[in-house]
Design a protein around this motif. Structure first.
Motif, PDB file in Angstrom:
ATOM      1  N   PRO A 137     -19.480  -3.635  -3.704  1.00 40.19           N
ATOM      2  CA  PRO A 137     -19.382  -2.224  -3.312  1.00 40.19           C
ATOM      3  C   PRO A 137     -17.995  -1.933  -2.746  1.00 40.19           C
ATOM      4  O   PRO A 137     -17.359  -2.795  -2.156  1.00 40.19           O
ATOM      5  N   PRO A 138     -17.515  -0.718  -2.921  1.00 38.36           N
ATOM      6  CA  PRO A 138     -16.186  -0.382  -2.394  1.00 38.36           C
ATOM      7  C   PRO A 138     -16.159  -0.449  -0.871  1.00 38.36           C
ATOM      8  O   PRO A 138     -17.166  -0.200  -0.206  1.00 38.36           O
ATOM      9  N   ILE A 139     -15.001  -0.795  -0.342  1.00 33.69           N
ATOM     10  CA  ILE A 139     -14.813  -0.913   1.098  1.00 33.69           C
ATOM     11  C   ILE A 139     -14.638   0.470   1.723  1.00 33.69           C
ATOM     12  O   ILE A 139     -15.156   0.752   2.789  1.00 33.69           O
ATOM     13  N   SER A 140     -13.913   1.325   1.039  1.00 34.91           N
ATOM     14  CA  SER A 140     -13.524   2.624   1.593  1.00 34.91           C
ATOM     15  C   SER A 140     -14.486   3.731   1.172  1.00 34.91           C
ATOM     16  O   SER A 140     -15.193   3.615   0.179  1.00 34.91           O
ATOM     17  N   ALA A 141     -14.432   4.803   1.932  1.00 36.34           N
ATOM     18  CA  ALA A 141     -15.326   5.927   1.680  1.00 36.34           C
ATOM     19  C   ALA A 141     -14.854   6.815   0.533  1.00 36.34           C
ATOM     20  O   ALA A 141     -15.674   7.394  -0.176  1.00 36.34           O
TER      21      ALA A 141
ATOM     22  N   GLN B 122      -9.779   3.646  -1.344  1.00 38.15           N
ATOM     23  CA  GLN B 122     -10.187   2.424  -2.034  1.00 38.15           C
ATOM     24  C   GLN B 122      -9.058   1.928  -2.939  1.00 38.15           C
ATOM     25  O   GLN B 122      -8.758   0.740  -2.975  1.00 38.15           O
ATOM     26  N   GLU B 123      -8.427   2.844  -3.639  1.00 39.77           N
ATOM     27  CA  GLU B 123      -7.302   2.492  -4.522  1.00 39.77           C
ATOM     28  C   GLU B 123      -6.162   1.886  -3.712  1.00 39.77           C
ATOM     29  O   GLU B 123      -5.564   0.891  -4.118  1.00 39.77           O
ATOM     30  N   LYS B 124      -5.872   2.489  -2.561  1.00 37.83           N
ATOM     31  CA  LYS B 124      -4.811   1.967  -1.699  1.00 37.83           C
ATOM     32  C   LYS B 124      -5.147   0.560  -1.215  1.00 37.83           C
ATOM     33  O   LYS B 124      -4.293  -0.332  -1.216  1.00 37.83           O
ATOM     34  N   TYR B 125      -6.404   0.349  -0.829  1.00 35.95           N
ATOM     35  CA  TYR B 125      -6.857  -0.973  -0.378  1.00 35.95           C
ATOM     36  C   TYR B 125      -6.714  -2.001  -1.502  1.00 35.95           C
ATOM     37  O   TYR B 125      -6.216  -3.111  -1.284  1.00 35.95           O
ATOM     38  N   GLU B 126      -7.120  -1.630  -2.706  1.00 33.63           N
ATOM     39  CA  GLU B 126      -7.015  -2.543  -3.849  1.00 33.63           C
ATOM     40  C   GLU B 126      -5.560  -2.879  -4.149  1.00 33.63           C
ATOM     41  O   GLU B 126      -5.235  -4.031  -4.443  1.00 33.63           O
ATOM     42  N   GLN B 127      -4.675  -1.893  -4.051  1.00 36.21           N
ATOM     43  CA  GLN B 127      -3.258  -2.131  -4.306  1.00 36.21           C
ATOM     44  C   GLN B 127      -2.665  -3.088  -3.265  1.00 36.21           C
ATOM     45  O   GLN B 127      -1.838  -3.940  -3.591  1.00 36.21           O
ATOM     46  N   GLN B 128      -3.109  -2.964  -2.014  1.00 34.21           N
ATOM     47  CA  GLN B 128      -2.645  -3.867  -0.972  1.00 34.21           C
ATOM     48  C   GLN B 128      -3.114  -5.294  -1.250  1.00 34.21           C
ATOM     49  O   GLN B 128      -2.345  -6.251  -1.075  1.00 34.21           O
ATOM     50  N   LEU B 129      -4.366  -5.447  -1.678  1.00 32.33           N
ATOM     51  CA  LEU B 129      -4.882  -6.770  -2.020  1.00 32.33           C
ATOM     52  C   LEU B 129      -4.119  -7.373  -3.193  1.00 32.33           C
ATOM     53  O   LEU B 129      -3.791  -8.563  -3.198  1.00 32.33           O
ATOM     54  N   ILE B 130      -3.838  -6.562  -4.186  1.00 30.77           N
ATOM     55  CA  ILE B 130      -3.097  -7.034  -5.358  1.00 30.77           C
ATOM     56  C   ILE B 130      -1.700  -7.497  -4.948  1.00 30.77           C
ATOM     57  O   ILE B 130      -1.254  -8.583  -5.337  1.00 30.77           O
ATOM     58  N   ALA B 131      -1.018  -6.686  -4.168  1.00 33.22           N
ATOM     59  CA  ALA B 131       0.338  -7.033  -3.745  1.00 33.22           C
ATOM     60  C   ALA B 131       0.338  -8.322  -2.935  1.00 33.22           C
ATOM     61  O   ALA B 131       1.198  -9.193  -3.125  1.00 33.22           O
TER      62      ALA B 131
END
Length: 102
Positions: A70-74, A79-88
């Motif tokens: 499930p997504p972390i963000s509301a 959520q996209e920003k969180y995923e981009q941070q994880l990718i980086a």
């Protein structure tokens, strides 16, 4: 996340998994009967531990993208920003490990 990015991340996961296997095999085959051997074995296992962490992060991003977690963000934007941070973060760690092992 674009489809080409997902493909790159999946390829990155495969590369990190290959490196993890090679490093772990090298650690297992290192002799511990000498001080040098024990140091080498510990060093290789510490690298393998970091590789496992990078691989876990990459796999989490893939699972989030595929809807298996499930997504972390509301909101989709956060959520996209969180995923981009994880990718980086995963790409940076993978690059550091590649440079270390080269």
């Amino acid at each position: 996340m674009r489809d080409d990015q997902v493909e790159k991340i999946q390829k990155l996961a495969e590369d990190v998994a290959d490196d993890f296997i090679l490093t772990t095999c090298a650690a297992i085959n290192t002799d511990i009967h000498t001080k040098q051997g024990r140091g080498d074995k510990g060093f290789l296992y510490s690298i393998a531990q970091k590789q496992a962490g990078v691989l876990a992060t990459i796999e989490r991003v893939i699972a989030l993208k595929n809807g298996k977690l499930p997504p972390i963000s509301a909101t989709p934007a956060t959520q996209e920003k969180y995923e981009q941070q994880l990718i980086a973060k995963a790409e940076a760690e993978a690059e550091k490990l590649k440079q270390r092992l080269s």
